[in-house]
Design a protein around this motif. Structure first.
Motif, PDB file in Angstrom:
ATOM      1  N   LEU A   1      17.694  -2.902   4.228  1.00  0.00           N
ATOM      2  CA  LEU A   1      16.631  -2.775   5.216  1.00  0.00           C
ATOM      3  C   LEU A   1      15.269  -2.938   4.554  1.00  0.00           C
ATOM      4  N   LEU A   2      14.313  -3.417   5.318  1.00  0.00           N
ATOM      5  CA  LEU A   2      12.991  -3.744   4.793  1.00  0.00           C
ATOM      6  C   LEU A   2      12.045  -2.550   4.795  1.00  0.00           C
ATOM      7  N   CYS A   3      11.172  -2.521   3.800  1.00  0.00           N
ATOM      8  CA  CYS A   3      10.043  -1.582   3.799  1.00  0.00           C
ATOM      9  C   CYS A   3       8.954  -2.175   2.917  1.00  0.00           C
ATOM     10  N   THR A   4       7.778  -1.576   2.903  1.00  0.00           N
ATOM     11  CA  THR A   4       6.707  -2.060   2.027  1.00  0.00           C
ATOM     12  C   THR A   4       6.971  -1.614   0.599  1.00  0.00           C
ATOM     13  N   SER A   5       6.323  -2.300  -0.338  1.00  0.00           N
ATOM     14  CA  SER A   5       6.478  -1.952  -1.754  1.00  0.00           C
ATOM     15  C   SER A   5       5.454  -0.922  -2.218  1.00  0.00           C
ATOM     16  N   ARG A   6       4.644  -0.430  -1.300  1.00  0.00           N
ATOM     17  CA  ARG A   6       3.640   0.563  -1.688  1.00  0.00           C
ATOM     18  C   ARG A   6       4.337   1.812  -2.234  1.00  0.00           C
ATOM     19  N   PRO A   7       3.974   2.282  -3.433  1.00  0.00           N
ATOM     20  CA  PRO A   7       4.657   3.436  -4.018  1.00  0.00           C
ATOM     21  C   PRO A   7       4.561   4.667  -3.117  1.00  0.00           C
ATOM     22  N   ASN A   8       5.603   5.484  -3.124  1.00  0.00           N
ATOM     23  CA  ASN A   8       5.614   6.699  -2.326  1.00  0.00           C
ATOM     24  C   ASN A   8       4.417   7.593  -2.611  1.00  0.00           C
ATOM     25  N   TRP A   9       4.039   7.655  -3.872  1.00  0.00           N
ATOM     26  CA  TRP A   9       2.956   8.570  -4.234  1.00  0.00           C
ATOM     27  C   TRP A   9       1.593   8.119  -3.715  1.00  0.00           C
ATOM     28  N   MET A  10       1.496   6.865  -3.240  1.00  0.00           N
ATOM     29  CA  MET A  10       0.244   6.399  -2.648  1.00  0.00           C
ATOM     30  C   MET A  10       0.114   6.802  -1.188  1.00  0.00           C
ATOM     31  N   SER A  11       1.200   7.254  -0.605  1.00  0.00           N
ATOM     32  CA  SER A  11       1.198   7.615   0.813  1.00  0.00           C
ATOM     33  C   SER A  11       0.709   9.043   1.001  1.00  0.00           C
ATOM     34  N   LEU A  12       0.062   9.310   2.140  1.00  0.00           N
ATOM     35  CA  LEU A  12      -0.374  10.672   2.457  1.00  0.00           C
ATOM     36  C   LEU A  12       0.753  11.508   3.046  1.00  0.00           C
ATOM     37  N   SER A  13       1.880  10.893   3.340  1.00  0.00           N
ATOM     38  CA  SER A  13       3.026  11.644   3.853  1.00  0.00           C
ATOM     39  C   SER A  13       3.549  12.595   2.789  1.00  0.00           C
ATOM     40  N   LEU A  14       4.053  13.752   3.212  1.00  0.00           N
ATOM     41  CA  LEU A  14       4.625  14.707   2.264  1.00  0.00           C
ATOM     42  C   LEU A  14       5.998  14.275   1.767  1.00  0.00           C
ATOM     43  N   THR A  15       6.676  13.435   2.534  1.00  0.00           N
ATOM     44  CA  THR A  15       8.035  13.046   2.184  1.00  0.00           C
ATOM     45  C   THR A  15       8.035  11.916   1.154  1.00  0.00           C
ATOM     46  N   PHE A  16       9.170  11.739   0.498  1.00  0.00           N
ATOM     47  CA  PHE A  16       9.368  10.666  -0.466  1.00  0.00           C
ATOM     48  C   PHE A  16      10.500   9.777   0.053  1.00  0.00           C
ATOM     49  N   PHE A  17      10.152   8.867   0.952  1.00  0.00           N
ATOM     50  CA  PHE A  17      11.164   7.974   1.509  1.00  0.00           C
ATOM     51  C   PHE A  17      11.803   7.163   0.379  1.00  0.00           C
ATOM     52  N   LYS A  18      13.128   7.051   0.404  1.00  0.00           N
ATOM     53  CA  LYS A  18      13.863   6.435  -0.701  1.00  0.00           C
ATOM     54  C   LYS A  18      13.783   4.908  -0.620  1.00  0.00           C
ATOM     55  N   LYS A  19      12.647   4.399  -1.081  1.00  0.00           N
ATOM     56  CA  LYS A  19      12.399   2.960  -1.003  1.00  0.00           C
ATOM     57  C   LYS A  19      13.326   2.159  -1.908  1.00  0.00           C
ATOM     58  N   GLU A  20      13.872   2.817  -2.923  1.00  0.00           N
ATOM     59  CA  GLU A  20      14.761   2.096  -3.820  1.00  0.00           C
ATOM     60  C   GLU A  20      16.029   1.606  -3.109  1.00  0.00           C
ATOM     61  N   HIS A  21      16.298   2.163  -1.921  1.00  0.00           N
ATOM     62  CA  HIS A  21      17.454   1.720  -1.145  1.00  0.00           C
ATOM     63  C   HIS A  21      17.113   0.570  -0.200  1.00  0.00           C
ATOM     64  N   CYS A  22      15.850   0.135  -0.224  1.00  0.00           N
ATOM     65  CA  CYS A  22      15.401  -0.908   0.694  1.00  0.00           C
ATOM     66  C   CYS A  22      14.987  -2.174  -0.064  1.00  0.00           C
ATOM     67  N   HIS A  23      14.848  -3.250   0.677  1.00  0.00           N
ATOM     68  CA  HIS A  23      14.268  -4.492   0.169  1.00  0.00           C
ATOM     69  C   HIS A  23      12.759  -4.398   0.398  1.00  0.00           C
ATOM     70  N   GLN A  24      11.986  -4.387  -0.696  1.00  0.00           N
ATOM     71  CA  GLN A  24      10.558  -4.090  -0.590  1.00  0.00           C
ATOM     72  C   GLN A  24       9.722  -5.368  -0.523  1.00  0.00           C
ATOM     73  N   ILE A  25       8.758  -5.352   0.389  1.00  0.00           N
ATOM     74  CA  ILE A  25       7.846  -6.484   0.597  1.00  0.00           C
ATOM     75  C   ILE A  25       6.422  -6.026   0.295  1.00  0.00           C
ATOM     76  N   ASP A  26       5.680  -6.820  -0.455  1.00  0.00           N
ATOM     77  CA  ASP A  26       4.292  -6.499  -0.786  1.00  0.00           C
ATOM     78  C   ASP A  26       3.403  -6.775   0.427  1.00  0.00           C
TER      79      ASP A  26
END
Length: 538
Positions: free
Chosen positions: A84-109
């Motif tokens: 599944l797709l998501c952005t490549s923006r690092p989790n720590w750059m987000s203001l959300s408290l959660t750490f969505f597991k982007k490593e399980h996704c196909h990341q797009i810049d």
């Protein structure tokens, strides 16, 4: 290296990690604040150069075409290889408290952060999604404009606010942030670029807010702007008595009806059950009879601490420069910074190090170890809950019972009745509607800090407490902001939000097999229910 040597080193690593966790305030002081300051300078310099030499809508089109090409390339993969797709923006750059597991996704810049066009005739500004509140206020205010709804945190991105939910002290007039988005440009899961507005792809337009990137990649959005004056005249009014300040907030925000005059800005900070400071603000030119207070100077007290002084001083009126007013809570991140830097409002600290504030949320998140992440759930509360204003007294009573934390933030906000099948927010109940209008007056209840039970070392189960607040929200027709941890299972989540049209839109626009579901995007990455069970045992 042998296992015995690894084992010998492990206690030192554990001890060092434990030291960092117990002394996080000093870690933030000596690492995060300087690092975030340097990072900010680099980011500002980069943006200045890009806007000076590359601010061209044609380059925006080219960047979008690259994103489209990457998505279409993903589509060409065998189906079993498509994550599944998501952005490549690092989790720590987000203001959300959660750490969505982007490593399980196909990341797009999707690193798009240019301001594209100011349309003074139609009173709109077109931006790329990674433009921040800090960027847009610097750009618009010198020209005599601001966004119709401007969040108080400089690092919040305009695209992120649109995909989440934003509310501020002008929301009693303008509604939630997304009510002031004129249109979106979106790259869908098949790589096609579409426009979503109230006249084009209206169903997608209605469901993009609160979708948290689960329907497509937003690559541009057009926002409503308003004309301003250089200052905001603020009235600080201390009020004693729960019913008294609740009635005042309802009156000032327009809950009594459209015939009652309202100020440009309304907010309240509740310091305990019986005391609050209610603030109103109006756009103003310079008035020589009023003091100008630059509330965001590095040596000044944190804004909420300054507001607290009026409980003893009494009523006060002053002028605050517009950008400083809009970002008045930025230095202390409302009062969240106190949890990370307990000495942050100390006079000596402000004088010596205040110029380094605020700590960039990105770096606070970057230094979050698993133990600290768990601590944010078990020892802290960060929640924004949107609830009917006619239940304001009940909200405050319940918050005190469940968390025992003050101050509390109250922002009034219009929630419009958009009819059935328009987005994830449920229609406001008929008995909440303001007479003669198509909206109800709600409010954000901001609950941030260390619960009183934790301070007093009393038994506290954060999961049970927040689940009870979430149940209250569902029962009265409210909802949680999804940047914070949620403690609902899937069924409870679907009772809080109306996902009927969302599911139809996911299927229609090809998001089902391309993007994670909304619930999966916003649920905590750790097992909060297990934490709740452990708290019961403790």
């Amino acid at each position: 290296m042998s296992n015995s040597r690894r084992e010998a080193k492990k206690p030192w690593i554990d001890t060092f990690t434990s030291f960092l966790e117990k002394n996080r305030g000093f870690v933030i002081l000596f690492f995060c604040l300087p690092a975030s300051f340097v990072f900010d300078l680099i980011l500002i310099s980069k943006k200045m150069l890009l806007r000076k030499f590359f601010a061209d809508p044609k380059l925006h089109d080219k960047r979008v075409q690259i994103i489209q090409r990457e998505v279409k390339k993903w589509n060409s993969l065998p189906k079993e290889q498509r994550k599944l797709l998501c952005t490549s923006r690092p989790n720590w750059m987000s203001l959300s408290l959660t750490f969505f597991k982007k490593e399980h996704c196909h990341q797009i810049d999707v690193d798009l952060d240019d301001i594209l066009e100011l349309d003074e005739t139609n009173m709109t500004v077109k931006v790329e999604p990674m433009v921040t509140v800090g960027d847009i206020t610097k750009y618009l205010i010198p020209k005599g404009y601001t966004l119709a709804v401007t969040l108080e945190i400089a690092d919040a991105t305009l695209g992120g606010l649109a995909m989440g939910a934003g509310m501020t002290t002008r929301s009693h007039i303008a509604g939630l942030y997304h009510e002031n988005v004129i249109s979106y440009e979106v790259v869908l899961g098949n790589g096609n670029l579409v426009t979503a507005s109230c006249t084009e792809n209206k169903d997608l337009y209605g469901c993009l807010p609160m979708s948290h990137g689960s329907l497509g990649f937003v690559v541009a959005l057009t926002l409503r702007i308003i004309k301003t004056k250089p200052y905001v005249k603020i009235n600080y009014v201390p009020v004693k008595g729960l019913n008294n300040y609740c009635d005042m907030i309802r009156l000032l925000s327009g809950d009594k009806g459209p015939d009652y005059p309202v100020a440009d800005f309304v907010e309240a900070t509740i310091f305990d059950r019986n005391e609050a400071v209610v603030m109103t603000g109006t756009f103003s030119d310079l008035d020589k009879n009023l003091r100008v207070n630059n509330v965001n100077r590095w040596y000044k007290p944190w804004f909420y601490k300054y507001v607290e002084t009026f409980l003893k001083k009494g009523k006060h009126t002053e002028l605050v420069p517009l950008r400083e007013y809009l970002l008045r809570h930025n230095r202390a991140i409302f009062w969240v910074a106190e949890s990370a830097i307990p000495f942050g409002n100390n006079v000596l600290f402000r004088f010596l190090f205040g110029w380094l504030l605020p700590p960039k949320p990105a770096f606070l998140k970057y230094t979050t170890t698993p133990a600290i992440r768990k601590s944010t759930i078990t020892k802290l509360v960060f929640q924004d809950v949107v609830l009917p204003m006619r239940k304001l007294e009940d909200q405050i009573d319940l918050s005190e019972k469940l968390f025992g934390v003050y101050p509390l933030l109250v922002y009034p906000c219009k929630i419009f009745d958009r009819g059935f099948g328009f987005g994830q927010l449920k229609r406001p109940r008929g008995d909440y509607l303001v007479d003669g209008t198509d909206y109800a007056m709600y409010n954000d209840l901001g609950i941030y800090g260390v619960p009183g039970y934790v301070k007093n070392r009393e038994k506290y189960n954060p999961v049970e407490a927040i689940r009870e607040m979430e149940k209250f929200a569902r029962d009265v027709g409210g909802f949680s902001f999804l940047y914070a941890d949620i403690f609902m299972d899937r069924e409870e989540f679907e009772r809080m939000f109306d996902l009927g049209s969302y599911e139809i839109v996911r299927k229609k626009y090809g998001a089902e097999e391309a993007f994670p579901h909304l619930y999966d995007k916003v649920k905590p990455e750790i097992d909060v229910f297990q934490i709740g069970r452990l708290c019961k045992v403790d």
